[in-house]
Design an enzyme around this catalytic site. Structure first.
Site, PDB file in Angstrom:
ATOM      1  N   SER A 182       0.669  -1.244   0.109  1.00 26.49           N
ATOM      2  CA  SER A 182       0.034   0.096   0.105  1.00 26.49           C
ATOM      3  C   SER A 182       0.996   1.146   0.066  1.00 26.49           C
ATOM      4  CB  SER A 182      -0.896  -0.102   1.295  1.00 26.49           C
ATOM      5  OG  SER A 182      -2.053   0.906   0.921  1.00 26.49           O
ATOM      6  N   HIS A 183       0.569   2.141   1.046  1.00 25.98           N
ATOM      7  CA  HIS A 183       1.352   3.398   1.129  1.00 25.98           C
ATOM      8  C   HIS A 183       2.897   3.220   1.457  1.00 25.98           C
ATOM      9  CE1 HIS A 183      -0.297   2.171   4.902  1.00 25.98           C
ATOM     10  NE2 HIS A 183       0.579   2.861   5.623  1.00 25.98           N
TER      11      HIS A 183
ATOM     12  N   ASP B 230      -2.983   6.343  -3.307  1.00 28.60           N
ATOM     13  CA  ASP B 230      -1.913   5.706  -2.673  1.00 28.60           C
ATOM     14  C   ASP B 230      -1.237   4.442  -3.786  1.00 28.60           C
ATOM     15  OD1 ASP B 230      -3.766   3.862  -2.364  1.00 28.60           O
ATOM     16  OD2 ASP B 230      -2.659   2.949  -0.314  1.00 28.60           O
TER      17      ASP B 230
ATOM     18  N   ASP C 148      -1.586   1.188  -3.763  1.00 28.92           N
ATOM     19  CA  ASP C 148      -2.234   0.252  -4.316  1.00 28.92           C
ATOM     20  C   ASP C 148      -3.863   0.724  -4.775  1.00 28.92           C
ATOM     21  OD1 ASP C 148      -2.922   0.582  -1.733  1.00 28.92           O
ATOM     22  OD2 ASP C 148      -3.674  -1.287  -1.453  1.00 28.92           O
TER      23      ASP C 148
ATOM     24  N   ASP D  43      -6.142   2.183  -3.162  1.00 32.18           N
ATOM     25  CA  ASP D  43      -7.554   2.409  -2.261  1.00 32.18           C
ATOM     26  C   ASP D  43      -7.601   3.418  -1.437  1.00 32.18           C
ATOM     27  OD1 ASP D  43      -5.262   1.890  -0.510  1.00 32.18           O
ATOM     28  OD2 ASP D  43      -6.080  -0.080   0.380  1.00 32.18           O
ATOM     29  N   ARG D  44      -6.664   4.447  -1.390  1.00 33.30           N
ATOM     30  CA  ARG D  44      -6.820   5.713  -0.443  1.00 33.30           C
ATOM     31  C   ARG D  44      -7.039   6.863  -1.411  1.00 33.30           C
ATOM     32  NH1 ARG D  44      -2.698   5.729   4.289  1.00 33.30           N
ATOM     33  NH2 ARG D  44      -3.024   3.650   5.038  1.00 33.30           N
TER      34      ARG D  44
ATOM     35  N   LYS E 200     -11.404  -0.283   0.450  1.00 34.81           N
ATOM     36  CA  LYS E 200     -11.573   1.084   0.267  1.00 34.81           C
ATOM     37  C   LYS E 200     -11.259   1.478  -1.363  1.00 34.81           C
ATOM     38  CE  LYS E 200      -7.403   2.111   2.955  1.00 34.81           C
ATOM     39  NZ  LYS E 200      -7.100   0.668   3.500  1.00 34.81           N
TER      40      LYS E 200
HETATM   41  C1  VG1 Z   1      -3.223   2.019   8.471  1.00 36.04           C
HETATM   42  C2  VG1 Z   1      -4.616   3.043   8.583  1.00 36.04           C
HETATM   43  C3  VG1 Z   1      -5.675   1.973   8.392  1.00 36.04           C
HETATM   44  C4  VG1 Z   1      -5.712   1.520   7.126  1.00 36.04           C
HETATM   45  C5  VG1 Z   1      -4.538   0.744   6.767  1.00 36.04           C
HETATM   46  C6  VG1 Z   1      -4.248   0.119   5.430  1.00 36.04           C
HETATM   47  O1  VG1 Z   1      -3.246   1.222   9.368  1.00 36.04           O
HETATM   48  O2  VG1 Z   1      -4.675   3.725   9.939  1.00 36.04           O
HETATM   49  O3  VG1 Z   1      -7.023   3.227   8.617  1.00 36.04           O
HETATM   50  O4  VG1 Z   1      -6.665   0.496   7.039  1.00 36.04           O
HETATM   51  O5  VG1 Z   1      -3.400   1.588   7.142  1.00 36.04           O
HETATM   52  O6  VG1 Z   1      -4.553   1.192   4.620  1.00 36.04           O
HETATM   53  P1  VG1 Z   1      -2.333   1.261  10.464  1.00 36.04           P
HETATM   54  O7  VG1 Z   1      -2.516  -0.016  11.356  1.00 36.04           O
HETATM   55  O8  VG1 Z   1      -0.798   1.553  10.158  1.00 36.04           O
HETATM   56  O9  VG1 Z   1      -2.643   2.664  11.520  1.00 36.04           O
HETATM   57  V1  VG1 Z   1      -3.582   0.606   3.345  1.00 36.04           V
HETATM   58  O10 VG1 Z   1      -4.098   1.963   2.127  1.00 36.04           O
HETATM   59  O11 VG1 Z   1      -2.186   0.155   3.781  1.00 36.04           O
HETATM   60  O12 VG1 Z   1      -4.139  -0.807   2.473  1.00 36.04           O
HETATM   61 CO    CO Z   2      -3.549   1.418   0.198  1.00 31.33          CO
END
Ligand code: VG1
Ligand code: CO
Length: 543
Positions: free
Chosen positions: A113-114, A277, A279, A281-282, A376
């Protein structure tokens, strides 16, 4: 072609976090590491012989290699057919869409992801179930247990599959279908939104800038905004996906998407800005010289949902993660629909959506979506805003200010402290927890403590309980301080402090969130003893 059975030592650290297993690329490149996890998934979820699964990732470094390994393991484990995105690419929401559309048994999403990519960056893998959403905790825990015990895995000995050409290929007895990564998703968007209205908006000279951050959404944005909606070609930037995301941090927030932020706050700013982001989803939503907090974005989409074709008959209910602000709760109350509060992470929304209890869900971390998929969905959120703007013909700022006038403003901010030593982070959490017995009823500045707890959630559909989901200090006027440790990092600890204060006074709505939250931030820093414990005098990221 022969199926080989290969020994693996088993791994003790393959525990999926908030969103799948995430580790440094170098960890995944260790012999047997990826295979050990993939076999543990197959053993745990027991894919029926001949079933279809979906496979794709955000295109980051190691994506292609991992896909070839997973395909050969799927063939050796009796999978009937795998739908793979062309070049091994599928955004997370597109994968969710494909699983649902073709009624697959599930899918594997390759992404961190990010988190930054590249040989020195992160890689990740997640299993999504039949509804298109992330596997619930009882499955991820079983995978983790299996990964420790596993002693061998199965893999087909075969040449690599051609991933760049659409078509159907045989791999042993299994079929591999390389599918267009964008089309199914873009078609779904066209069903939900009024593309003609958005097209007319662009034709009238409306300008936007979408930043794909060199991550997966580039091709999706090009197809949807430029080809199907007729936006000018310069409406998208950084639209070529790169395996290392151009060396950037593909997290759409005010810190990491600064290139876009500078454009939207500049002299020639367009009316609308957005970013996604790694992948896809954000989403981050910006107006001209204006930032929309994700919690407000969810509330505003909910309040205006009937402007959008896909939701014109209204929404069944809404859900938000616990740290997300209560702005959407106020909208739900006005609409007389239920509002659920879940732990952080999208996997907790799936049951509610499957049961038809909620239509819209969101998180403060730039995640918003609806029951059209079970993830998302960044571009979906951008299209919601475009559709609302096309109908209302107001600026982003005007829409937000009008919303606050009607509902009041839930002033919100999150402070992240990244790369802390794990021991310091744990010490801080411990220090806060120890104060829970004497905090209630105490007056801290102008705030009086109502209650404190460590958030625990009982799923209303299957009764499963998730504990230790974040420390909450709730004040009598509805303000909150929430403290939790991230579950998506790969090294050290990231501490997140979430602050929320309700501001009904319209004359104060235009003030900066940091200004309005000044006192609450001071209280939080004092309660946590953050500076004394960690030595940090400022957060890594403020949103
Ligand atoms: C973070 C965010 C959470 C989100 C998760 C995955 O998790 O706070 O709200 O669902 O990333 O997003 P954490 O445990 O680091 O707070 V993504 O865009 O990585 O799939
Ligand atoms: Co993501």
């Amino acid at each position: 072609m022969t199926i080989r059975t290969i020994s693996t030592p088993g791994f003790n650290d393959q525990k999926p976090g908030t969103s799948g297993l995430r580790k440094r690329v170098k960890v995944f490149q260790q012999p047997h590491y990826l295979e050990n996890f993939v076999q543990s998934v197959f053993d745990t979820v027991q894919i029926p012989a001949g079933a279809t699964i979906v496979l794709g990732g955000d295109g980051r470094f190691y994506n292609r290699e991992a896909i070839q390994v997973i395909l050969k393991m799927a063939a050796a484990n009796g999978v009937g057919r795998v739908l793979v995105g062309q070049a091994g690419i599928l955004s997370t929401p597109a994968e969710s869409c494909v699983i649902r559309k073709y009624q697959a048994f599930g899918g594997m999403v390759l992404s961190a992801s990010h988190n930054p990519g590249g040989p020195e960056g992160d890689f990740g893998i997640k299993f999504n179930i039949q509804n298109g959403g992330p596997a619930p905790e009882k499955i991820t825990e079983a995978i983790f247990e299996r990964a420790k015990q596993l002693r061998e895995y199965r893999i087909l000995e075969a040449a690599d599959i051609e991933l760049d050409q659409l078509g159907t290929y045989a791999l042993g007895d299994m079929q591999v279908e390389v599918i267009d990564a964008v089309r199914d998703y873009a078609d779904l968007m066209e069903e939900i939104f009024d593309f003609a209205a958005i097209k007319a908006l662009f034709a009238a000279g409306f300008r936007m800038k979408f930043d794909a951050m060199h991550a997966v959404t580039g091709p999706y944005a090009r197809e949807i905004f430029i080809r199907r909606l007729g936006a000018p070609a310069d409406s998208i930037m950084n639209a070529n996906p790169l395996p290392d995301f151009g060396g950037g941090h593909p997290d759409p927030n005010l810190t990491y998407a600064h290139e876009l932020v500078e454009i939207l706050y500049g002299a020639q700013a367009p009316e609308f800005g957005a970013a996604s982001d790694g992948d896809g989803d954000r989403n981050m939503i910006l107006g001209k010289h204006f930032f929309v907090t994700p919690s407000d974005s969810l509330a505003i989409i909910a309040a205006n949902a009937t402007c959008i074709r896909g939701y014109r008959d209204g929404i069944a209910g809404v859900a938000r993660s616990m740290p997300t602000s209560g702005a959407v709760d106020r909208v739900a109350k006005a609409l007389n629909i239920p509002c659920f509060e879940t732990p952080t992470g999208w996997k907790f929304f799936g049951n509610l959506m499957d049961a038809g209890k909620v239509t819209l869900c969101g998180e403060e971390s730039f995640g918003t979506s609806s029951s059209h998929v079970r993830e998302k969905d960044g571009l979906w959120a951008v299209l919601c805003w475009l559709n609302i703007l096309a109908v209302k013909r107001l600026s982003v700022e005007q829409i937000v200010m009008a919303h606050w006038r009607e509902f009041g403003r839930n002033v919100y901010s999150r402070l992240d402290y990244e790369d802390l030593p794990v021991s310091q982070a744990n010490q801080l959490m411990q220090h806060v927890t120890e104060q829970f017995t004497h905090l209630p009823c105490q007056q801290l500045g102008s705030y009086r403590v109502h209650a404190c707890d460590n958030f625990s959630y009982t799923d209303p559909i299957d009764g499963s309980v998730s504990r230790n989901q974040g420390l909450r200090i709730l004040f009598e006027d509805g303000s909150r301080i929430v403290i939790r440790l991230s579950g998506t990092g790969t090294e050290g600890a990231t501490l997140r402090i979430y602050l929320e204060a309700y501001e009904p006074d319209t004359s104060r709505h235009a003030l900066d969130a940091q200004e309005l939250l000044k006192e609450l931030i001071k209280i939080a820093l004092n309660l946590t003893q953050l500076q004394a414990i960690t030595g940090r005098d400022k957060p890594t990221v403020i949103t």
